[in-house]
Design a protein around this motif. Structure first.
Motif, PDB file in Angstrom:
ATOM      1  N   UNK A   2       0.843  -1.201   0.000  1.00  0.00           N
ATOM      2  CA  UNK A   2       0.000   0.000   0.000  1.00  0.00           C
ATOM      3  C   UNK A   2       0.873   1.244   0.000  1.00  0.00           C
ATOM      4  N   UNK A   3       0.652   2.097  -0.971  1.00  0.00           N
ATOM      5  CA  UNK A   3       1.369   3.365  -0.996  1.00  0.00           C
ATOM      6  C   UNK A   3       0.411   4.475  -0.581  1.00  0.00           C
ATOM      7  N   UNK A   4       0.964   5.643  -0.303  1.00  0.00           N
ATOM      8  CA  UNK A   4       0.103   6.731   0.135  1.00  0.00           C
ATOM      9  C   UNK A   4      -0.916   7.097  -0.957  1.00  0.00           C
ATOM     10  N   UNK A   5      -0.463   7.029  -2.198  1.00  0.00           N
ATOM     11  CA  UNK A   5      -1.369   7.329  -3.315  1.00  0.00           C
ATOM     12  C   UNK A   5      -2.497   6.308  -3.404  1.00  0.00           C
ATOM     13  N   UNK A   6      -2.135   5.042  -3.183  1.00  0.00           N
ATOM     14  CA  UNK A   6      -3.144   3.985  -3.281  1.00  0.00           C
ATOM     15  C   UNK A   6      -4.199   4.145  -2.185  1.00  0.00           C
ATOM     16  N   UNK A   7      -3.730   4.504  -0.984  1.00  0.00           N
ATOM     17  CA  UNK A   7      -4.677   4.695   0.126  1.00  0.00           C
ATOM     18  C   UNK A   7      -5.628   5.837  -0.204  1.00  0.00           C
ATOM     19  N   UNK A   8      -5.057   6.910  -0.723  1.00  0.00           N
ATOM     20  CA  UNK A   8      -5.902   8.057  -1.086  1.00  0.00           C
ATOM     21  C   UNK A   8      -6.946   7.670  -2.120  1.00  0.00           C
ATOM     22  N   UNK A   9      -6.494   6.924  -3.129  1.00  0.00           N
ATOM     23  CA  UNK A   9      -7.420   6.517  -4.181  1.00  0.00           C
ATOM     24  C   UNK A   9      -8.538   5.658  -3.613  1.00  0.00           C
ATOM     25  N   UNK A  10      -8.158   4.790  -2.685  1.00  0.00           N
ATOM     26  CA  UNK A  10      -9.137   3.894  -2.090  1.00  0.00           C
ATOM     27  C   UNK A  10     -10.160   4.670  -1.248  1.00  0.00           C
ATOM     28  N   UNK A  11      -9.677   5.676  -0.534  1.00  0.00           N
ATOM     29  CA  UNK A  11     -10.594   6.520   0.261  1.00  0.00           C
ATOM     30  C   UNK A  11     -11.525   7.310  -0.661  1.00  0.00           C
ATOM     31  N   UNK A  12     -10.958   7.768  -1.782  1.00  0.00           N
ATOM     32  CA  UNK A  12     -11.804   8.476  -2.758  1.00  0.00           C
ATOM     33  C   UNK A  12     -12.912   7.583  -3.289  1.00  0.00           C
ATOM     34  N   UNK A 202     -13.731  -2.706  -9.795  1.00  0.00           N
ATOM     35  CA  UNK A 202     -12.383  -2.138  -9.941  1.00  0.00           C
ATOM     36  C   UNK A 202     -11.843  -1.686  -8.586  1.00  0.00           C
ATOM     37  N   UNK A 203     -12.723  -1.056  -7.821  1.00  0.00           N
ATOM     38  CA  UNK A 203     -12.277  -0.529  -6.523  1.00  0.00           C
ATOM     39  C   UNK A 203     -11.921  -1.673  -5.589  1.00  0.00           C
ATOM     40  N   UNK A 204     -12.698  -2.745  -5.613  1.00  0.00           N
ATOM     41  CA  UNK A 204     -12.392  -3.895  -4.769  1.00  0.00           C
ATOM     42  C   UNK A 204     -11.062  -4.508  -5.188  1.00  0.00           C
ATOM     43  N   UNK A 205     -10.919  -4.688  -6.495  1.00  0.00           N
ATOM     44  CA  UNK A 205      -9.697  -5.297  -7.013  1.00  0.00           C
ATOM     45  C   UNK A 205      -8.489  -4.444  -6.595  1.00  0.00           C
ATOM     46  N   UNK A 206      -8.622  -3.156  -6.790  1.00  0.00           N
ATOM     47  CA  UNK A 206      -7.528  -2.247  -6.435  1.00  0.00           C
ATOM     48  C   UNK A 206      -7.169  -2.391  -4.962  1.00  0.00           C
ATOM     49  N   UNK A 207      -8.163  -2.441  -4.141  1.00  0.00           N
ATOM     50  CA  UNK A 207      -7.868  -2.453  -2.711  1.00  0.00           C
ATOM     51  C   UNK A 207      -7.254  -3.789  -2.296  1.00  0.00           C
ATOM     52  N   UNK A 208      -7.524  -4.820  -3.046  1.00  0.00           N
ATOM     53  CA  UNK A 208      -6.889  -6.084  -2.701  1.00  0.00           C
ATOM     54  C   UNK A 208      -5.495  -6.210  -3.327  1.00  0.00           C
ATOM     55  N   UNK A 209      -5.363  -5.776  -4.566  1.00  0.00           N
ATOM     56  CA  UNK A 209      -4.057  -5.867  -5.227  1.00  0.00           C
ATOM     57  C   UNK A 209      -3.002  -5.042  -4.509  1.00  0.00           C
TER      58      UNK A 209
END
Lengths: 232, 745
Positions: A2-12, A202-209
């Protein structure tokens, strides 16, 4: 990882896809830290769950507030190099009372063990004395990650009601996955309608990947977020 | 009135100091034409005891400061012992030289005045206000120029003796001066110690041109005691006293100061301060602490001598009820035992009287009651029992807080009667004055919180002065209107009658909030302080509110915590409406709290958050910017309760307000708004018919429960007009009554 960008995207994604059930959003980012406005660390100890909930909500300690009064906390901090330092993903359900009435509790005592009878008796005493105390039946749950901790596992699931118990985990998905898992388990009606939206998979996949994994060998493992992976 | 010297007698009546009284009368006679104050033991200037401070201080435009110390002993000689000057008295008493003490006191007065550059010239290091001092020796019969050998002559003070008093002070040439009103104001607040409530040393960098800056700026100036507040707050009455005033007239600060000065002067007094709203606790202790710490250089004794208690209290926090139960070993009722009661507070105090009425004994020397209008008669009866003679009970009453109890409760009703039916406190105990001309029934006429246009809008709508059918004429006498700050222009008589054309004006001096003036200085109109808008749907209304919040927070320097949104709708959907507003605000990036729905009820004005509230919960709180939503409820409500809620909501505002509503009812209300605006700063209306007035009174006497019952039965009947007609036709008596009712119209 998890990167800071990924966390932000997931929160968005939470804001975008679950906006209908959010009463308030307080996500706040500063430097290498994502938390909420007026973030303060610490957990109230030795108080009942409704009080714990009240203290947190009054102090605005949440990232997302749901329309039923439950809330989520998402806290992340990263090292300068970009690695995850600490994380906390927590869910605080709106407090609920036990549903049993006085006479029901009285019938439980008839057959209860000695120790349990003690518990029931003291509940009845409280009801009798008029202090109006009815135990709450729920509690918060959270996943904590701390890269630097040595006294216990780095990543684990904890429950407010059994605070010293830590169920170690191997990996943790991003906020959207955690949020989705709670919805799927506790709010099936919302889950059914919201998971049909475009972008959900997509959002689920992203948060798991982009999950965070830890490699520890001497504990029980639970793959938090695994169930959500396939959007089951 | 403004030309004359005002007297602050403090505790003179209680101290019963005859020599001081005689001198005071002479000073009043001498200075009665001066603009300023004559005060008895106003301050000790941070000394622990008042022994060492002079008896009187005069602060007047024509004389600056005059200190007068009255020594009620005949002085026969003085001597110097170990660096001290000691006065020998004919009585055998030995006194530390009063002249020496006065020298020190004069230095301390100068030191206080140095806190303001208006009063102190840094270059010359001199205080601009002249200070003179006199020691009065009423028991010494020699002329003052023959005192050599009796008192020392080194001090700064002049001596006065019996011949000077007998000559009514005409023998003295008091040093004259000329100081401005603002210098006098500053001097008084520094000397009496209320300057601690001003932010003297803070500098505000906000741009005054933004709305946020303008409101904050106007609030900075706000703390200045006015004459009325000062007179009543600096006095310790020798019996019961009532203080009346609208929200925002300074009742709490007056009571807090009274508590603080009494605590300081009468160290052995047991004082009680009791109130109804939890949130007042912090405010009251804060005010008392701040003033007391500055004046006495020590901490008030909240543990023992000065008790500040919520009317109820509980396990966690002591309140008056739990304090008394504990003291007299009475089992206190728990929350769940009281839960079903319509008026829980009344219920517990009634229980207390039943269980322990005979045990209760006088323990307090003075009791101050805030928010008296919200407290039940049972509580007053308990207070009566626990207060020592001469029953120094001071209660602050806001007669406009609840339209249902519009008629102020008189003492006989409030405190009840004894077993022979004789009132504990007679109504006429409140007529007349205490020493110094301070009324026993004191009215605070000036409103600090709410700007004049907003207050008049609130009054105008609440009383339905321009409403076609909601009309309620509750004040029928000129003095009732004057008590809430209006001047009656027409008709020129005390009692109004059916058909009278009434014209009232609210003079600007009665509104101390300076927003109106700031707006005028910026080229705006007074009514720019109030924005009102009507919409077709609730959604449109919310969109407008959200847009306004966005605009004032982004462009006008307003902080979210300065904003309160009050939803007049307290019925179905009010929670979902509040959460809807919260969500829409969250969507534009503005955080908010919804106390009572999500957060606890006392969470108000959180940093960075707009507060979304109900009229009831907003009570006791105030905000710089207030939004009032769902105002259409006001004209749709036949029971006037929504008008009451509207009043309570609007008067929360210290700066601007935004009023909105939607649907049919809003058109009518809009016309009422326009009428208030058009007539500003007057109200002009005619006294409605007696039958209409009595109908309104009838409605107001009904309880909320009865009103709900009536409304819902009416709705049921209305839904089937044919059935309704049949019912009425079958009831000739009712039919006749209805016919007559229409003819009256």
């Amino acid at each position: 990882m998890s990167s800071i960008g990924a966390v932000e995207q997931s929160l968005n994604s939470i804001g975008k896809l679950y906006g209908d059930i959010l009463a308030d959003s307080r996500v706040y980012k500063k430097d290498r830290e994502i938390s909420w406005y007026y973030y303060s660390a610490g957990i109230a100890k030795r108080v009942c769950y409704p009080r714990e909930y009240q203290l947190l909500i009054d102090a605005q300690q949440f990232s997302f507030l749901l329309t039923d009064g439950s809330f989520f906390q998402f806290y992340y901090s990263f090292y300068d190099g970009g690695d995850l330092k600490k994380a906390r993903l927590a869910f605080y359900p709106a407090p609920m009372l036990i549903e049993e009435k006085q006479d029901e509790i009285e019938t439980y005592i008839d057959t209860a063990s000695e120790a349990l009878s003690e518990v029931y008796f003291s509940m009845l005493e409280d009801i009798d004395s008029g202090s109006g105390f009815y135990p709450g039946k729920n509690s918060h749950l959270r996943v904590d990650y701390d890269h630097e901790v040595v006294s216990h596992s780095k990543l684990h699931l904890q429950f407010g009601a059994l605070n010293e118990f830590r169920l170690s985990a191997k990996s943790i998905c991003l906020p959207f996955g955690f949020f989705t898992m709670i919805l799927r388990s506790l709010y099936s009606d919302w889950y059914v309608s919201l998971s049909a939206r475009s972008g959900f998979r997509d959002a689920v996949r992203h948060s798991y990947n982009r999950k965070t994994c830890v490699d520890e060998h001497e504990d029980i493992y639970l793959d938090v977020g695994d169930e959500v992976r396939l959007g089951r | 009135m403004d030309q004359a010297l005002k007297v602050l007698p403090g505790s003179l009546e209680i101290d019963n100091n005859q020599a001081a009284k005689e001198v005071m009368d002479l000073l009043v006679e001498k200075f009665h034409n001066c603009e300023g104050y004559l005060a008895y033991k106003l301050t000790t200037l941070s000394r622990e005891s008042e022994e060492q401070s002079p008896t009187f201080i005069i602060m007047a435009k024509q004389y600056g400061i005059i200190l007068v110390d009255v020594v009620d002993e005949e002085i026969v000689s003085f001597s110097e012992e170990e660096g001290k000057v000691v006065w020998m008295c004919a009585s055998g008493e030995r006194l530390f030289s009063r002249s020496f003490l006065m020298d020190i006191f004069v230095d301390d007065v100068e030191a206080r005045l140095k806190n303001s550059l208006e009063l102190y010239d840094r270059k010359s290091r001199r205080v601009k206000i002249p200070i003179s001092s006199y020691i009065v020796l009423p028991r010494n019969n020699l002329p003052r120029n023959e005192l050599a050998g009796i008192v020392e002559s080194e001090g700064v003070s002049n001596y006065l003796t019996r011949p000077d008093l007998d000559a009514h002070l005409t023998t003295i040439a008091f040093e004259e001066a000329e100081i401005s009103q603002s210098e006098l104001d500053k001097t008084i607040s520094l000397i009496e110690g209320t300057s601690v409530f001003e932010d003297t040393f803070s500098v505000d960098f906000t741009e005054e041109k933004t709305l946020g800056g303008m409101v904050r700026k106007s609030l900075q100036k706000i703390f200045k005691q006015d004459d009325a507040q000062r007179q009543v707050s600096m006095q310790v009455p020798e019996g019961p006293q009532r203080i009346r005033g609208l929200a925002g007239t300074g009742k709490t600060i007056v009571l807090s100061l009274k508590a603080a000065i009494t605590h300081k002067r009468k160290k052995n007094y047991n004082i009680l301060y009791v109130f109804n709203t939890q949130s007042l606790y912090g405010q009251v202790t804060g005010l008392i602490k701040k003033y007391y710490a500055y004046e006495a250089k020590s901490y008030p004794d909240f543990e023992d001598k000065l008790k500040i208690l919520h009317a109820w209290g509980g396990k966690g926090k002591e309140g008056l009820y739990s304090f008394l139960c504990k003291k007299y070993s009475i089992r206190s009722l728990t929350y769940s035992e009281v839960r079903g009661a319509t008026h829980p507070l009344q219920f517990i105090y009634r229980d207390l009287i039943e269980k322990g009425g005979v045990k209760l004994e006088p323990i307090f020397d003075m009791v101050l009651i805030d928010e008296a209008q919200d407290l039940p008669p049972e509580l007053f009866q308990v207070i009566y029992k626990i207060t020592k003679k001469p029953k120094r009970i001071v209660w602050a009453y806001d007669e406009f807080q609840s339209l249902g109890d519009m008629k102020i409760k008189e003492p006989s009703e409030l405190f009840g009667v004894d077993e022979y039916g004789k009132p504990f406190i007679d109504d006429d105990l409140l007529s007349g004055e205490y020493l110094g001309g301070i009324p026993k029934d004191f009215i605070l006429p000036n409103c600090y919180r709410t700007p004049r246009p907003v207050l008049m809008m609130a009054h105008g709508i609440a009383l339905g002065l321009y409403s076609r059918n909601g009309y309620m004429q509750l004040f029928d006498t000129a003095s009732e209107w004057e008590a809430i700050g209006y001047r009656v222009k027409e008709p020129q008589k005390e009692l109004f009658q059916e058909g009278d054309e009434i014209v009232l004006e609210r003079p600007e001096v009665n509104s101390k909030n300076s927003m109106e003036r700031s707006f005028l200085e910026q080229g705006l109109e007074p009514f720019d302080l109030i924005l009102y808008e009507r919409f077709d749907t609730f959604s449109e209304e919310v969109a407008w509110v959200v847009e306004k919040v966005k605009r004032i927070t982004e462009d006008e320097g307003v902080k979210p915590e300065e904003i309160v949104i009050i939803n007049i709708n307290n019925r179905a959907f009010s929670k979902s409406e509040a959460l809807r507003i919260r969500k829409d605000l969250s969507d534009i990036g503005v955080a908010s709290v919804t106390p009572g729905y999500v957060e606890s009820t006392d969470i108000f004005g959180v940093k960075g958050c707009v507060t979304i509230s109900t009229p009831f919960r907003a009570k006791g709180n105030e905000a710089n910017f207030v939004f009032v939503m769902n105002s259409q409820m006001v004209s749709n409500d036949k029971t006037f309760r929504a008008r009451n809620a509207f009043f309570a909501s609007l008067t929360r505002t210290r700066g601007m307000c935004f009023i909105s509503g939607h649907g049919d009812g809003m058109g009518e209300l809009y016309n009422e708004f326009e009428s208030v605006k058009r007539n500003f700063p007057c109200f002009s209306f005619s006294r409605p018919s007696n039958s209409k007035v009595s109908f309104v009174r009838k409605v107001l006497e009904k309880s909320d429960f009865e009103l709900d019952e009536i409304s819902s039965s009416y709705e049921n009947l209305r839904s089937d007009p044919d059935f309704l007609i049949k019912l009425i036709k079958d009831d000739p008596e009712l039919l006749e009554k209805i016919k007559r009712g229409f003819e009256d119209e």
